[in-house]
Design a protein around this motif. Sequence first.
Motif, PDB file in Angstrom:
ATOM      1  N   LEU A  58      47.337  37.742  40.947  1.00  0.00           N
ATOM      2  CA  LEU A  58      46.522  38.177  39.812  1.00  0.00           C
ATOM      3  C   LEU A  58      45.231  37.368  39.710  1.00  0.00           C
ATOM      4  CD1 LEU A  58      49.191  38.737  36.994  1.00  0.00           C
ATOM      5  CD2 LEU A  58      48.114  40.432  38.464  1.00  0.00           C
ATOM      6  N   ILE A  59      45.293  36.095  40.099  1.00  0.00           N
ATOM      7  CA  ILE A  59      44.100  35.245  40.064  1.00  0.00           C
ATOM      8  C   ILE A  59      43.046  35.788  41.021  1.00  0.00           C
ATOM      9  CG2 ILE A  59      43.182  32.955  40.620  1.00  0.00           C
ATOM     10  CD1 ILE A  59      45.884  31.794  39.656  1.00  0.00           C
ATOM     11  N   GLY A  60      43.450  36.075  42.242  1.00  0.00           N
ATOM     12  CA  GLY A  60      42.517  36.603  43.237  1.00  0.00           C
ATOM     13  C   GLY A  60      41.877  37.900  42.785  1.00  0.00           C
ATOM     14  N   GLU A  61      42.687  38.805  42.262  1.00  0.00           N
ATOM     15  CA  GLU A  61      42.165  40.094  41.777  1.00  0.00           C
ATOM     16  C   GLU A  61      41.184  39.895  40.628  1.00  0.00           C
ATOM     17  OE1 GLU A  61      45.445  42.608  40.645  1.00  0.00           O
ATOM     18  OE2 GLU A  61      46.400  42.378  42.609  1.00  0.00           O
ATOM     19  N   ALA A  62      41.510  39.015  39.701  1.00  0.00           N
ATOM     20  CA  ALA A  62      40.657  38.789  38.532  1.00  0.00           C
ATOM     21  C   ALA A  62      39.300  38.232  38.949  1.00  0.00           C
ATOM     22  CB  ALA A  62      41.339  37.838  37.547  1.00  0.00           C
ATOM     23  N   ILE A  63      39.298  37.293  39.882  1.00  0.00           N
ATOM     24  CA  ILE A  63      38.034  36.701  40.327  1.00  0.00           C
ATOM     25  C   ILE A  63      37.206  37.738  41.073  1.00  0.00           C
ATOM     26  CG2 ILE A  63      37.012  34.983  41.879  1.00  0.00           C
ATOM     27  CD1 ILE A  63      39.290  33.087  40.972  1.00  0.00           C
ATOM     28  N   GLU A  64      37.856  38.495  41.926  1.00  0.00           N
ATOM     29  CA  GLU A  64      37.142  39.514  42.707  1.00  0.00           C
ATOM     30  C   GLU A  64      36.551  40.602  41.817  1.00  0.00           C
ATOM     31  OE1 GLU A  64      38.466  42.645  46.096  1.00  0.00           O
ATOM     32  OE2 GLU A  64      39.207  40.590  46.325  1.00  0.00           O
ATOM     33  N   GLU A  65      37.308  41.052  40.827  1.00  0.00           N
ATOM     34  CA  GLU A  65      36.874  42.179  40.000  1.00  0.00           C
ATOM     35  C   GLU A  65      35.902  41.791  38.884  1.00  0.00           C
ATOM     36  OE1 GLU A  65      40.428  44.023  38.540  1.00  0.00           O
ATOM     37  OE2 GLU A  65      41.175  44.422  40.568  1.00  0.00           O
ATOM     38  N   ASN A  66      35.883  40.531  38.493  1.00  0.00           N
ATOM     39  CA  ASN A  66      35.102  40.144  37.322  1.00  0.00           C
ATOM     40  C   ASN A  66      33.936  39.212  37.593  1.00  0.00           C
ATOM     41  OD1 ASN A  66      36.650  41.433  35.024  1.00  0.00           O
ATOM     42  ND2 ASN A  66      38.275  40.369  36.116  1.00  0.00           N
ATOM     43  N   THR A  67      33.599  39.005  38.848  1.00  0.00           N
ATOM     44  CA  THR A  67      32.414  38.203  39.166  1.00  0.00           C
ATOM     45  C   THR A  67      31.421  39.125  39.868  1.00  0.00           C
ATOM     46  OG1 THR A  67      33.498  37.437  41.196  1.00  0.00           O
ATOM     47  CG2 THR A  67      33.561  35.965  39.301  1.00  0.00           C
ATOM     48  N   THR A  68      30.365  39.463  39.168  1.00  0.00           N
ATOM     49  CA  THR A  68      29.375  40.378  39.732  1.00  0.00           C
ATOM     50  C   THR A  68      28.471  39.663  40.717  1.00  0.00           C
ATOM     51  OG1 THR A  68      28.019  39.972  37.783  1.00  0.00           O
ATOM     52  CG2 THR A  68      29.338  41.975  37.776  1.00  0.00           C
ATOM     53  N   ASP A  69      28.117  38.413  40.436  1.00  0.00           N
ATOM     54  CA  ASP A  69      27.279  37.651  41.353  1.00  0.00           C
ATOM     55  C   ASP A  69      28.151  37.004  42.418  1.00  0.00           C
ATOM     56  OD1 ASP A  69      25.148  38.248  39.738  1.00  0.00           O
ATOM     57  OD2 ASP A  69      25.162  36.322  38.693  1.00  0.00           O
ATOM     58  N   THR A  70      27.535  36.687  43.545  1.00  0.00           N
ATOM     59  CA  THR A  70      28.266  35.956  44.572  1.00  0.00           C
ATOM     60  C   THR A  70      28.438  34.512  44.127  1.00  0.00           C
ATOM     61  OG1 THR A  70      26.293  35.225  45.750  1.00  0.00           O
ATOM     62  CG2 THR A  70      27.211  37.385  46.387  1.00  0.00           C
ATOM     63  N   GLU A  71      29.308  33.816  44.809  1.00  0.00           N
ATOM     64  CA  GLU A  71      29.541  32.401  44.511  1.00  0.00           C
ATOM     65  C   GLU A  71      28.225  31.615  44.642  1.00  0.00           C
ATOM     66  OE1 GLU A  71      32.777  29.316  44.133  1.00  0.00           O
ATOM     67  OE2 GLU A  71      32.417  31.330  43.455  1.00  0.00           O
ATOM     68  N   LEU A  72      27.439  31.904  45.655  1.00  0.00           N
ATOM     69  CA  LEU A  72      26.159  31.209  45.859  1.00  0.00           C
ATOM     70  C   LEU A  72      25.193  31.491  44.708  1.00  0.00           C
ATOM     71  CD1 LEU A  72      24.327  29.455  47.606  1.00  0.00           C
ATOM     72  CD2 LEU A  72      23.670  31.523  48.866  1.00  0.00           C
ATOM     73  N   GLU A  73      25.112  32.743  44.279  1.00  0.00           N
ATOM     74  CA  GLU A  73      24.215  33.091  43.168  1.00  0.00           C
ATOM     75  C   GLU A  73      24.631  32.377  41.884  1.00  0.00           C
ATOM     76  OE1 GLU A  73      24.833  37.278  43.360  1.00  0.00           O
ATOM     77  OE2 GLU A  73      23.029  37.638  44.533  1.00  0.00           O
ATOM     78  N   ARG A  74      25.944  32.299  41.631  1.00  0.00           N
ATOM     79  CA  ARG A  74      26.421  31.617  40.433  1.00  0.00           C
ATOM     80  C   ARG A  74      26.117  30.125  40.505  1.00  0.00           C
ATOM     81  NH1 ARG A  74      31.578  33.762  41.229  1.00  0.00           N
ATOM     82  NH2 ARG A  74      32.511  31.815  40.576  1.00  0.00           N
ATOM     83  N   ALA A  75      26.302  29.533  41.684  1.00  0.00           N
ATOM     84  CA  ALA A  75      26.011  28.105  41.853  1.00  0.00           C
ATOM     85  C   ALA A  75      24.523  27.835  41.642  1.00  0.00           C
ATOM     86  CB  ALA A  75      26.443  27.633  43.242  1.00  0.00           C
TER      87      ALA A  75
END
Length: 149
Positions: free
Chosen positions: A84-101
């Motif tokens: 469920l953690i993996g699904e939640a992160i994948e479905e609810n983060t619109t920006d990439t990890e780099l963009e968020r950082a």
Amino acid sequence: MAMTLHERALRCLAQREHSRAELARKLGTLGSPEEVGAELDRLIDLGLLSDARFADAYVRAKASRFGAARLKLELARRGVPAELIGEAIEENTTDTELERARDIHRRKFATPPTDAREWARQARFLQGRGFSTEIIRRVLKEHPGDEPA
């Protein structure tokens, strides 16, 4: 007047989503483990308690401030199953990890690091927010001459 197990559970859920493990901990003093478990099962059957919904809400609320590693850690600490953690992160983060950082770094630091000490300080900040070493290097290398000596 003492609050019943069901009333306390509904009050907690009215404030915000909870994971099953969180709610079990909060209700633990109001009944036996069997009674608490039965109440949690009832809430799940009624659609009032959902680890998936909790994980989605948590990621939506925190993704703008934390990297995937930190989100995974915090959700696991709250008893959410790994799938469920993996699904939640994948479905609810619109920006990439780099963009968020990049965004988090930009909001925290007005200027890029000017020396190795400042570079290390900014890198530690991003690391504490749950970003990988690779992402941190990419964010901090986007400013020429910022790499540590």
